[in-house]
Design a protein around this motif. Structure first.
Motif, PDB file in Angstrom:
ATOM      1  N   VAL A  43       0.842  -1.192   0.000  1.00  0.00           N
ATOM      2  CA  VAL A  43       0.000   0.000   0.000  1.00  0.00           C
ATOM      3  C   VAL A  43       0.877   1.242   0.000  1.00  0.00           C
ATOM      4  CG1 VAL A  43      -1.837   1.242   1.193  1.00  0.00           C
ATOM      5  CG2 VAL A  43      -1.752  -1.257   1.316  1.00  0.00           C
ATOM      6  N   TYR A  44       0.611   2.143  -0.931  1.00  0.00           N
ATOM      7  CA  TYR A  44       1.353   3.404  -1.038  1.00  0.00           C
ATOM      8  C   TYR A  44       0.419   4.542  -0.647  1.00  0.00           C
ATOM      9  CZ  TYR A  44       4.551   0.434  -3.631  1.00  0.00           C
ATOM     10  OH  TYR A  44       5.407  -0.591  -3.992  1.00  0.00           O
ATOM     11  N   SER A  45       0.794   5.287   0.403  1.00  0.00           N
ATOM     12  CA  SER A  45      -0.090   6.315   0.949  1.00  0.00           C
ATOM     13  C   SER A  45       0.708   7.321   1.770  1.00  0.00           C
ATOM     14  CB  SER A  45      -1.147   5.659   1.855  1.00  0.00           C
ATOM     15  OG  SER A  45      -1.884   6.624   2.577  1.00  0.00           O
ATOM     16  N   PRO A  46       0.209   8.550   1.898  1.00  0.00           N
ATOM     17  CA  PRO A  46       0.776   9.450   2.903  1.00  0.00           C
ATOM     18  C   PRO A  46       0.647   8.825   4.290  1.00  0.00           C
ATOM     19  CG  PRO A  46      -0.673  10.649   1.406  1.00  0.00           C
ATOM     20  CD  PRO A  46      -0.872   9.188   1.120  1.00  0.00           C
ATOM     21  N   THR A  47       1.560   9.156   5.157  1.00  0.00           N
ATOM     22  CA  THR A  47       1.535   8.635   6.526  1.00  0.00           C
ATOM     23  C   THR A  47       1.776   9.788   7.499  1.00  0.00           C
ATOM     24  OG1 THR A  47       3.898   8.128   6.454  1.00  0.00           O
ATOM     25  CG2 THR A  47       2.382   6.356   5.832  1.00  0.00           C
ATOM     26  N   SER A  48       1.594   9.494   8.780  1.00  0.00           N
ATOM     27  CA  SER A  48       1.886  10.489   9.819  1.00  0.00           C
ATOM     28  C   SER A  48       2.560   9.786  10.986  1.00  0.00           C
ATOM     29  CB  SER A  48       0.605  11.183  10.279  1.00  0.00           C
ATOM     30  OG  SER A  48      -0.113  10.355  11.178  1.00  0.00           O
ATOM     31  N   ASP A  49       3.097  10.592  11.895  1.00  0.00           N
ATOM     32  CA  ASP A  49       3.738  10.035  13.092  1.00  0.00           C
ATOM     33  C   ASP A  49       2.711   9.567  14.114  1.00  0.00           C
ATOM     34  OD1 ASP A  49       6.266  10.585  12.045  1.00  0.00           O
ATOM     35  OD2 ASP A  49       6.323  12.597  12.962  1.00  0.00           O
ATOM     36  N   ARG A  87      12.395   6.735  -6.805  1.00  0.00           N
ATOM     37  CA  ARG A  87      12.691   5.640  -5.872  1.00  0.00           C
ATOM     38  C   ARG A  87      11.456   4.771  -5.626  1.00  0.00           C
ATOM     39  NH1 ARG A  87      10.649   6.657  -0.886  1.00  0.00           N
ATOM     40  NH2 ARG A  87      10.049   8.825  -0.442  1.00  0.00           N
ATOM     41  N   LEU A  88      10.268   5.391  -5.599  1.00  0.00           N
ATOM     42  CA  LEU A  88       9.050   4.617  -5.402  1.00  0.00           C
ATOM     43  C   LEU A  88       8.647   3.882  -6.677  1.00  0.00           C
ATOM     44  CD1 LEU A  88       6.869   6.932  -3.128  1.00  0.00           C
ATOM     45  CD2 LEU A  88       8.110   4.864  -2.506  1.00  0.00           C
ATOM     46  N   LYS A  89       8.920   4.468  -7.824  1.00  0.00           N
ATOM     47  CA  LYS A  89       8.670   3.748  -9.074  1.00  0.00           C
ATOM     48  C   LYS A  89       9.518   2.481  -9.135  1.00  0.00           C
ATOM     49  CE  LYS A  89       7.365   7.815 -11.811  1.00  0.00           C
ATOM     50  NZ  LYS A  89       7.738   8.691 -12.958  1.00  0.00           N
ATOM     51  N   ARG A  90      10.771   2.581  -8.687  1.00  0.00           N
ATOM     52  CA  ARG A  90      11.636   1.384  -8.645  1.00  0.00           C
ATOM     53  C   ARG A  90      11.072   0.357  -7.676  1.00  0.00           C
ATOM     54  NH1 ARG A  90      15.863   5.262  -8.654  1.00  0.00           N
ATOM     55  NH2 ARG A  90      16.101   5.006  -6.404  1.00  0.00           N
ATOM     56  N   ASP A  91      10.577   0.837  -6.522  1.00  0.00           N
ATOM     57  CA  ASP A  91      10.003  -0.068  -5.530  1.00  0.00           C
ATOM     58  C   ASP A  91       8.815  -0.829  -6.129  1.00  0.00           C
ATOM     59  OD1 ASP A  91       9.799  -0.551  -2.340  1.00  0.00           O
ATOM     60  OD2 ASP A  91       7.791  -0.401  -3.189  1.00  0.00           O
ATOM     61  N   ILE A  92       7.974  -0.126  -6.865  1.00  0.00           N
ATOM     62  CA  ILE A  92       6.797  -0.764  -7.470  1.00  0.00           C
ATOM     63  C   ILE A  92       7.225  -1.756  -8.548  1.00  0.00           C
ATOM     64  CG2 ILE A  92       4.699  -0.331  -8.813  1.00  0.00           C
ATOM     65  CD1 ILE A  92       4.699   2.491  -7.361  1.00  0.00           C
ATOM     66  N   ARG A  93       8.197  -1.377  -9.370  1.00  0.00           N
ATOM     67  CA  ARG A  93       8.665  -2.300 -10.416  1.00  0.00           C
ATOM     68  C   ARG A  93       9.242  -3.560  -9.782  1.00  0.00           C
ATOM     69  NH1 ARG A  93      10.841   2.702 -12.657  1.00  0.00           N
ATOM     70  NH2 ARG A  93       9.542   3.371 -14.425  1.00  0.00           N
ATOM     71  N   ASN A  94       9.998  -3.395  -8.699  1.00  0.00           N
ATOM     72  CA  ASN A  94      10.586  -4.564  -8.018  1.00  0.00           C
ATOM     73  C   ASN A  94       9.505  -5.438  -7.390  1.00  0.00           C
ATOM     74  OD1 ASN A  94      13.206  -3.786  -8.680  1.00  0.00           O
ATOM     75  ND2 ASN A  94      13.512  -2.649  -6.761  1.00  0.00           N
ATOM     76  N   PHE A  95       8.441  -4.820  -6.923  1.00  0.00           N
ATOM     77  CA  PHE A  95       7.319  -5.571  -6.356  1.00  0.00           C
ATOM     78  C   PHE A  95       6.608  -6.381  -7.437  1.00  0.00           C
ATOM     79  CE2 PHE A  95       2.703  -5.387  -4.944  1.00  0.00           C
ATOM     80  CZ  PHE A  95       2.815  -6.413  -4.020  1.00  0.00           C
ATOM     81  N   ALA A  96       6.612  -5.863  -8.655  1.00  0.00           N
ATOM     82  CA  ALA A  96       6.008  -6.539  -9.814  1.00  0.00           C
ATOM     83  C   ALA A  96       4.545  -6.907  -9.564  1.00  0.00           C
ATOM     84  CB  ALA A  96       6.811  -7.780 -10.187  1.00  0.00           C
ATOM     85  N   PRO A  97       3.684  -5.900  -9.386  1.00  0.00           N
ATOM     86  CA  PRO A  97       2.277  -6.203  -9.093  1.00  0.00           C
ATOM     87  C   PRO A  97       1.568  -6.854 -10.271  1.00  0.00           C
ATOM     88  CG  PRO A  97       2.546  -3.871  -9.568  1.00  0.00           C
ATOM     89  CD  PRO A  97       3.931  -4.444  -9.489  1.00  0.00           C
TER      90      PRO A  97
END
Length: 389
Positions: free
Chosen positions: A54-60, A93-103
């Motif tokens: 899941v890709y989303s804004p987060t908070s502390d 960096r997130l595009k690479r993360d998604i490509r590596n995840f290979a959804p």
């Protein structure tokens, strides 16, 4: 129009675990009905052996622990609504993360810059891209003095949902509204469920009512939701003011927090503000009331209606798509023209003063709520995923 789910076509492997990338504007940093539904879906998918990132804004200070693997995306606070954030898009960096995840499939849940970027990336990856519509974003503008921007907002939504492999709407009525607006041509219904072990009439508590200063013979109107203008707070205030003018005894119980609390409290000085309730405290509040009021016209489903029905109390709601799909007028409650303050007061008076009518509507709502099972509903989403993959 809305379409029904079908089983996967011949040749699809119904047992193969899927890898799903979900993009959300608010997955868990502020609790709302939309992200509760998304988290339930993700938890269900992972119980079926799927992997969800899941890709989303987060908070502390998140509102609750997330289901799935949550990846934080760049975001900024929304001016005037600092509790919410808007995702800025997908850095490399997130595009690479998604490509590596290979959804196997990409699921978008908000038409924000993150959603637009994920849609573009999904097309580049050659995987199905679907979206779910959780709220009527275009209507929010009218509550904050920007109604003149609504046509531009609707055009943006048309571009966002165009060309997707599937769009999920919460009800057939809402799907029809999207079609009439030209925002979505076809939508598949992804409904909502209710936890009937959690929400039920047995949660009623005289002791809790006493702790709030509510007497046994006092009838309680519950309002449940975030205290924001788009929930129809002004109409709640006007309706109870009308009841007071008519001399109809009642107590207003407000469950929730939000930036409009101070303004709302000034409008309903006699109300009981219970604050944000979760766990077993929320179903206790529903069951300890006599009737729910929900004048919001921005809902696409109205989770609070279903929770109230499962708790055995009638619902008085605005006659809008997110309410009309659940509340059967004259049976499980009353549907009122959205701006008809006298109509709200009439419906509330019925259930506040007529115990037999209140009991009949509560029993009918309780029976209707039994059909809304989370696993069956989310299983249909997984079946649709498999069709597309």
């Amino acid at each position: 129009m809305a379409t029904a789910f079908q089983l996967p076509h011949d040749g699809a492997d119904p047992a193969r675990p899927l890898r799903i990338a979900l993009f959300s504007g608010n997955y868990n940093y502020v609790r709302d009905g939309a992200n509760q539904a998304l988290n339930r879906l993700v938890a269900f998918l992972e119980r079926q052996g799927c992997t969800v990132r899941v890709y989303s804004p987060t908070s502390d200070t998140p509102a609750f622990e997330p289901a799935g693997t949550l990846v934080s995306v760049p975001s900024v606070q929304i001016p005037g609504r600092a509790e919410y954030r808007v995702a800025l898009g997908l850095p490399e960096r997130l595009k690479r993360d998604i490509r590596n995840f290979a959804p196997d499939i990409i699921h978008l849940s908000a038409p924000d810059p993150l959603g637009h970027a994920a849609k573009k990336l999904g097309r580049a990856l050659g995987v199905p891209v679907v979206a779910s519509v959780h709220t009527r974003f275009e209507t929010y503008l009218e509550y904050y003095g920007f109604g003149w921007l609504r046509p531009a907002g609707e055009n943006m939504l048309r571009r966002f949902y165009a060309g997707l492999d599937a769009v999920f709407a919460t009800t057939s009525g809402f799907a029809e509204t999207l079609r009439e607006q030209g925002i979505v041509e076809h939508a598949t219904v992804w409904s909502r469920g209710v936890d009937k072990a959690r929400f039920n009439p047995g949660r009623r508590s005289a002791e809790w009512r006493w702790s709030l200063g509510i007497k046994d013979d006092e009838a309680v109107i519950a309002f449940v939701g975030r205290l924001v203008l788009e929930k129809g707070l002004d109409k709640v205030a006007a309706a109870v003011t009308e009841l007071k003018a008519r001399g109809v005894p009642h107590r207003l119980l407000v469950v929730g927090e939000g930036p409009a609390r101070e303004r709302f409290a000034a409008q309903v000085p006699d109300a009981i503000f219970a604050g944000f309730l979760d766990g077993d405290r929320l179903p206790r509040a529903y069951a300890s009331a006599e009737v729910l009021i929900n004048p919001s016209t921005t809902e696409t489903f109205g989770n609070i209606n279903l929770e109230a029905m499962a708790s055995g109390i009638p619902v008085v709601a605005a006659d809008a798509s997110g309410n009309a799909c659940l509340v059967e007028n004259g049976v499980t409650g009353r549907l009122v023209a959205p701006d008809d303050i006298a109509g709200y007061a009439d419906a509330l008076t019925l259930y506040l003063t007529d115990p037999a009518a209140r009991a009949a509507a509560g029993a009918a709502g309780l029976k209707a709520a039994q059909a809304y099972d989370w696993d069956e509903i989310n299983g249909a989403v997984l079946a649709r995923y498999r069709q597309l993959v």
